[in-house]
Scaffold this motif. Structure first.
Motif, PDB file in Angstrom:
ATOM      1  N   SER A 265      33.319 -19.257 -44.716  1.00  0.00           N
ATOM      2  CA  SER A 265      34.498 -18.391 -44.687  1.00  0.00           C
ATOM      3  C   SER A 265      35.458 -18.663 -45.835  1.00  0.00           C
ATOM      4  O   SER A 265      36.069 -17.743 -46.378  1.00  0.00           O
ATOM      5  N   SER A 266      35.591 -19.935 -46.248  1.00  0.00           N
ATOM      6  CA  SER A 266      36.524 -20.272 -47.323  1.00  0.00           C
ATOM      7  C   SER A 266      36.059 -19.746 -48.675  1.00  0.00           C
ATOM      8  O   SER A 266      36.840 -19.685 -49.627  1.00  0.00           O
TER       9      SER A 266
ATOM     10  N   TYR B  20      45.491 -19.730 -48.402  1.00  0.00           N
ATOM     11  CA  TYR B  20      46.436 -20.727 -48.912  1.00  0.00           C
ATOM     12  C   TYR B  20      46.387 -20.882 -50.428  1.00  0.00           C
ATOM     13  O   TYR B  20      47.272 -21.488 -51.019  1.00  0.00           O
ATOM     14  N   ASP B  21      45.344 -20.357 -51.063  1.00  0.00           N
ATOM     15  CA  ASP B  21      45.186 -20.534 -52.513  1.00  0.00           C
ATOM     16  C   ASP B  21      44.630 -19.237 -53.104  1.00  0.00           C
ATOM     17  O   ASP B  21      43.417 -19.017 -53.116  1.00  0.00           O
TER      18      ASP B  21
ATOM     19  N   GLN C 139      38.478 -19.661 -56.636  1.00  0.00           N
ATOM     20  CA  GLN C 139      37.355 -18.764 -56.882  1.00  0.00           C
ATOM     21  C   GLN C 139      36.675 -18.413 -55.553  1.00  0.00           C
ATOM     22  O   GLN C 139      35.784 -19.105 -55.078  1.00  0.00           O
ATOM     23  N   THR C 140      37.140 -17.331 -54.949  1.00  0.00           N
ATOM     24  CA  THR C 140      36.531 -16.792 -53.733  1.00  0.00           C
ATOM     25  C   THR C 140      35.953 -15.418 -54.044  1.00  0.00           C
ATOM     26  O   THR C 140      36.232 -14.837 -55.102  1.00  0.00           O
TER      27      THR C 140
END
Length: 466
Positions: free
Chosen positions: A5-6, A12-13, A17-18
């Motif tokens: 999921s992160s 929070y950020d 790189q998501t």
């Protein structure tokens, strides 16, 4: 909660790189687009008011208005903005002084008159339902023309075929906005962006690709059917939404426009194209099921990469493998690829750099060669896949965040953007990942001087002696 999921979204950020971070425009790109459409709207409002004698209003629509705009998935493609132009008069469209083709002609002429250093071209002839102006920075603005009756709050689209077409983008936006509270709407917007990115990667031809409106309605209606308690992390939510969409289309392939029950949003796709879309959705659902069933984040990320390719980020493989081996006593992997990397300057081939499992810093404009040195130890029937994942301001400016880089024990790429990028090497046997390697490639902002500089004419070289 899904194990990866992160890698989808980090509340929070925002700079991590998501997947979400990599598929949306940067703040600079968003601000540039905002400046361009605002200036263009001012010009068109003034010019068209003078040409037509009508009151002119504008209204943003489409993905930009919905908050679901995505980054172009391939270098050379463009961001899209839709800026509606409304000619205001009371009554029906036929009660005005101008027909639909005449309105479109005035819009096309006013776009051609627009003076700006940022403009590349105005597309001619115009599209059936809009005019298009292209800008530097890899984006274009589509400008559809409408009749607006303010009293009744009704809109009708002008087409190049000199016909009026029922179309009310504002009504669709109001439907979408009123379907969710603020928190859920934010989640749904992310889900729409994921599906739009997947579709753009899966269907390279715009004509065979499901429309943004079709995807938006499918995702939104699936999300409405979920209880608030079932909204969780983005990977879990995506799996639930995919399941709902697939079940719906298996039962009934018709997708009616929620504000115009006479329009089937899937109707613009040919039967074979629609079949392909539904089959591909089922493949994506299978990927989601398998990814959520994985025991570690690296394996899950590999699965999601089958759908989102270079846009899906990989975790720190070595750190995760170490943690997995400590806590679960699982073998790290069956094969550890060792990769020699060589870079050769295109400007001066005498300059070379080399490394093992990493390279850099190297300048721009180098050919980079990757070779697995222990390929003889690979198990039988192994397949090697390479994927480029770019990061940093320059890659984002040019909308080039990576691509598939082929198969086999060797690969070749070129250094183009300043920053630290990655060549990811994945080894599979019978479809199962048995080895992987992240290869950092650090590139500086400088290019090498040419080996043989261009010789200037004698009269130019002598100028400095005066």
């Amino acid at each position: 909660m899904g194990i990866s999921s992160s890698l989808f979204f980090d509340r929070y950020d925002s700079q991590k790189q998501t997947l979400y971070r990599r598929i949306i425009p940067t703040e600079d790109q968003f601000e540039e687009q905002q400046e361009r459409w605002s200036a263009l709207a001012d010009h068109l409002t003034s010019a068209l008011s003078e040409k037509s004698g009508n009151t002119i209003t504008t209204w943003l629509q489409g993905s930009y208005k919905f908050g679901t705009q995505i980054r172009p998935v391939r270098a050379g493609e463009e961001f899209d903005i839709d800026l509606g132009i409304y000619f205001v008069w009371e009554g029906d469209p036929s009660d005005g002084d101008y027909g639909p083709k005449a309105l479109k002609g005035m819009v096309q002429e006013s776009l051609s008159d627009y003076s700006s250093d940022s403009v590349i071209e105005v597309i001619s002839p115009p599209k059936i339902r809009c005019a298009r102006i292209r800008f530097k920075g890899d984006f274009h603005i589509d400008v559809p023309a409408y009749h607006l009756d303010d009293e009744r709050d009704t809109r009708t689209l002008a087409t190049e075929e000199d016909e009026w077409e029922e179309s009310d983008p504002k009504a669709l936006y109001i439907w979408f906005k009123s379907s969710f509270d603020d928190d859920r709407r934010t989640i749904v917007r992310r889900q729409i962006r994921y599906l739009k990115t997947w579709a753009a990667l899966k269907f390279s031809s715009v004509d065979s690709r499901p429309s943004s409106t079709l995807i938006t309605v499918l995702v939104a209606e699936a999300a409405v059917s979920l209880s608030k308690e079932r909204f969780s992390e983005d990977d879990d939510t995506l799996q639930l939404i995919l399941g709902s969409i697939v079940d719906r289309l298996d039962y009934d392939r018709t997708v009616l426009n929620p504000v115009d029950p006479d329009e089937d949003l899937a109707g613009r796709l040919e039967a074979k194209e629609y079949d392909s879309f539904i089959d591909s959705l089922k493949e994506l659902q299978k990927i989601a099921d398998e990814a959520l069933g994985e025991a570690d984040v690296s394996a899950a990320a590999d699965k999601w990469s089958d759908a989102f390719e270079h846009f899906f980020p990989l975790p720190d493989v070595e750190a995760i493998d170490e943690e997995v081996s400590k806590t679960q006593h699982l073998p790290v992997r069956a094969f550890n690829p060792e990769v020699d990397v060589t870079a050769v300057s295109r400007d001066n081939p005498n300059h070379k750099w080399s490394g093992r499992n990493a390279i850099g810093p190297i300048p721009k404009n180098c050919d980079i060669y990757f070779q697995i040195t222990n390929s003889g130890a690979m198990p039988p029937n192994s397949v090697v896949q390479w994927m480029v994942r770019n990061e940093g301001d320059e890659a984002e400016i040019f909308n080039d965040l990576g691509h598939r880089a082929g198969t086999g024990v060797t690969a070749k790429e070129r250094s183009a953007y300043r920053g630290t990028h990655h060549m990811d090497c994945v080894v599979r046997q019978y479809g199962i990942v048995i080895g992987r390697r992240r290869i950092p490639v650090r590139i500086t902002g400088m290019a090498m001087a040419r080996r043989n500089p261009l010789k200037l004419p004698q009269w130019v070289r002598l100028r400095g002696r005066r």
